[in-house]
Enzyme design. Structure first.
Site, PDB file in Angstrom:
ATOM      1  CG  ASN A 132      -0.436  -0.059   2.503  1.00 22.29           C
ATOM      2  OD1 ASN A 132       0.717  -0.462   2.679  1.00 22.29           O
ATOM      3  ND2 ASN A 132      -1.199   0.323   3.510  1.00 22.29           N
ATOM      4  CD  GLU A 157       2.255   0.130  10.518  1.00 22.68           C
ATOM      5  OE1 GLU A 157       1.067  -0.248  10.728  1.00 22.68           O
ATOM      6  OE2 GLU A 157       2.630   0.647   9.463  1.00 22.68           O
ATOM      7  CB  CYS A 178      -2.448   0.437   8.743  1.00 22.98           C
ATOM      8  SG  CYS A 178      -1.496  -0.609   7.716  1.00 22.98           S
ATOM      9  CD  GLU A 201       8.157   1.275  10.854  1.00 18.18           C
ATOM     10  OE1 GLU A 201       7.225   1.754  10.181  1.00 18.18           O
ATOM     11  OE2 GLU A 201       8.752   0.243  10.534  1.00 18.18           O
TER      12      GLU A 201
END
Ligand code: SIN
Length: 483
Positions: free
Chosen positions: A155, A254, A288, A462
């Site tokens: 994505n 993640e 997400c 991150e």
């Protein structure tokens, strides 16, 4: 594709500074039209082993450089990425489908992590502890973990890779990434630029394969790999995490999200709609952190739904290469079938279809931007990550009730709320059980901030100094008998 720099289009794994082909190739499809973007060689088991060994050997080379030398190389990578922004965006749109203006933005977003971590590498520091015994000195060092392996998603084929690699390389680690088989060309173009930037052989490697499982096994089980970082679904993340247990690797995960987007009665409705459009429809809802459950206070519900309907019905759908496109295709047929099923189940169970609700019957994997109202917690669409341009709306009356509903999920990645009540803002920032909370803001991520989730949305962060710490070990050195 008409690229200014055709050198960026590579079709083989990048290992130890070389392009390694094999006899088996697979095709990459453009989701907007089903045409083949290109073919890529499958990495062989021997090449994969070579990737790990060369990354392992390159640790010494990379760590022997000063932080200034590493920063100069990383900055040159950043400059080259920015110089080739248009080409990188074209490659990304061709293989991923996102509108070209979003792809241009993603290239800059990804590069911003390199720019930031090139400097952050200079700020890694240890400490000298006060003596608690005569003749003894105690030091704490922050040292690179070693070889990092990663699997990155389709994505955000550029930014998710750069968000990990920039922090790892700045920490002094070497890196092997397996990008999604659906979008390998963006990663390979970044590898070509890493070579031009002077990143030494073995420090940054890209391994390509259409079958994620055997490659994932090497990346998570190999004893020479010290750390594994993953962005993708919670289901796959759990499996990879269990594989990492066998060698007790450090991990960052993640994973999926189920973001609530809450609009309170005191919200600025114009700003809420603007934030909602950006959160929900960026990348056709395939993020997400996309607004997955939209809670609207009863008093604003009808006005908001009507205004949203007008805005959504004006979105331009099409091939991302067209400058006017705002909604591109979904990634593949499976994604279209998944959203069709979610919407059908919601409607059969009593949700109302306000707009859309159909796949678009031309070539490519298009699904109409859709609005559903009357969504209920028992419906799959409430509990699963939609990953499509479907706005799923739930009316509410009380703050306590909506916080409880928002937290009613195993996911804990991102949440959003629009309100002008200062006390409520404090309460929400403390009570929403998510790693990220956006107040009066629909897109939060940037290189300075810690991106990541709690609960089944993952572990590790991150961005910012938290991001580089994921690639560092804390080492305690005790020197005795000092005279
Ligand atoms: C994601 O969807 O995983 C990333 C979104 C972002 O970085 O904003």
């Amino acid at each position: 594709m008409q690229l200014n720099n055709p050198e960026l289009l590579k079709n083989a794994s990048f290992i130890n500074g070389q392009w390694l082909t094999s006899e088996t190739v697979f095709e990459v499809e453009n989701p907007a039209n089903g045409q083949i973007v290109g073919t890529v060689s499958e990495v062989t088991p021997g090449q994969l082993e070579m990737a790990v060994n060369s990354a392992y050997a390159a640790c010494e080379v990379w760590q022997s450089k000063t932080v200034d030398e590493r920063a100069v190389i990383l900055k040159s990578w950043n400059d080259l990425i920015r110089d080739n922004q248009q080409d990188l965006a074209q490659i990304m749109t061709a293989e991923q489908g996102k509108p070209i203006h979003e792809a241009i933005g993603e290239v800059a977003y990804g590069a911003s992590y390199i720019e930031w971590y090139a400097e952050e590498g200079r700020r890694i520091k240890g400490s000298v502890l006060p003596n608690n015994q005569q003749g003894r000195r105690a030091l704490v060092q922050q040292t690179p973990v070693g070889v990092v392996s990663a699997i990155t998603p389709w994505n955000f084929p550029g930014a998710m890779l750069l968000r990990k690699a920039s922090a790892a390389l700045a920490a002094g680690c070497t890196f092997i990434v397996k990008p999604s088989e659906l979008t390998p060309f963006s990663a390979l173009a970044l590898a070509e630029l890493s070579l031009q930037a002077g990143i030494p052989p073995g420090v940054f490697n890209v391994v390509i394969g259409s079958n994620a499982q055997p490659i994932g096994e090497v990346l998570t089980l190999h004893p020479k790999v010290a750390k594994f970082s993953f962005t993708g679904s919670t289901a796959v993340g759990k499996k990879l995490l269990s594989q990492c247990a066998s060698t007790v690797k450090k991990t960052s995960m993640e994973l999926g999200g189920n973001a609530p987007f809450i609009i309170f009665e005191d919200a600025d409705i114009d700003k809420a709609l603007d934030g909602l459009m950006r959160s929900k429809f960026r990348n056709a809802g395939q993020t997400c952190v996309s607004a997955n459950r939209i809670f609207v206070h009863q008093s604003l519900h009808d006005e908001l739904v009507e205004r949203l309907r007008l805005m959504v019905s004006e979105l331009t759908i099409g091939d991302g290469q067209d400058e006017t496109t705002q909604i591109g295709p979904l990634i593949n047929l499976k994604a279209v079938e998944k959203v069709e099923k979610l919407v059908a189940q919601a409607v059969t169970s009593g949700a109302k279809l306000v707009l859309g609700g159909e796949k678009i019957k031309n070539s490519g994997y298009f699904y109409q931007p859709t609005i559903l109202t009357g969504v209920k917690p028992f419906m799959d669409i409430f509990n699963q990550e939609i990953f499509a341009p479907v706005a799923s709306i739930i009316a509410f009356e009380q703050e306590d009730q909506v916080i409880q509903l928002a937290n009613q999920t195993n996911y804990g990645l991102c949440s959003y709320a629009y309100t002008n009540n200062a006390n409520r803002i404090w309460r929400l920032s403390e009570k929403l059980a998510f790693g990220m909370v956006g107040i009066n803001e629909g897109v939060l991520s940037n290189a300075l901030a810690p991106f990541g989730g709690i609960k089944e949305s993952g572990m590790g962060r991150e961005g910012g100094h938290w991001g580089i710490e994921e690639y560092l070990e804390t080492r305690y050195v005790c020197i005795g008998n000092v005279e």
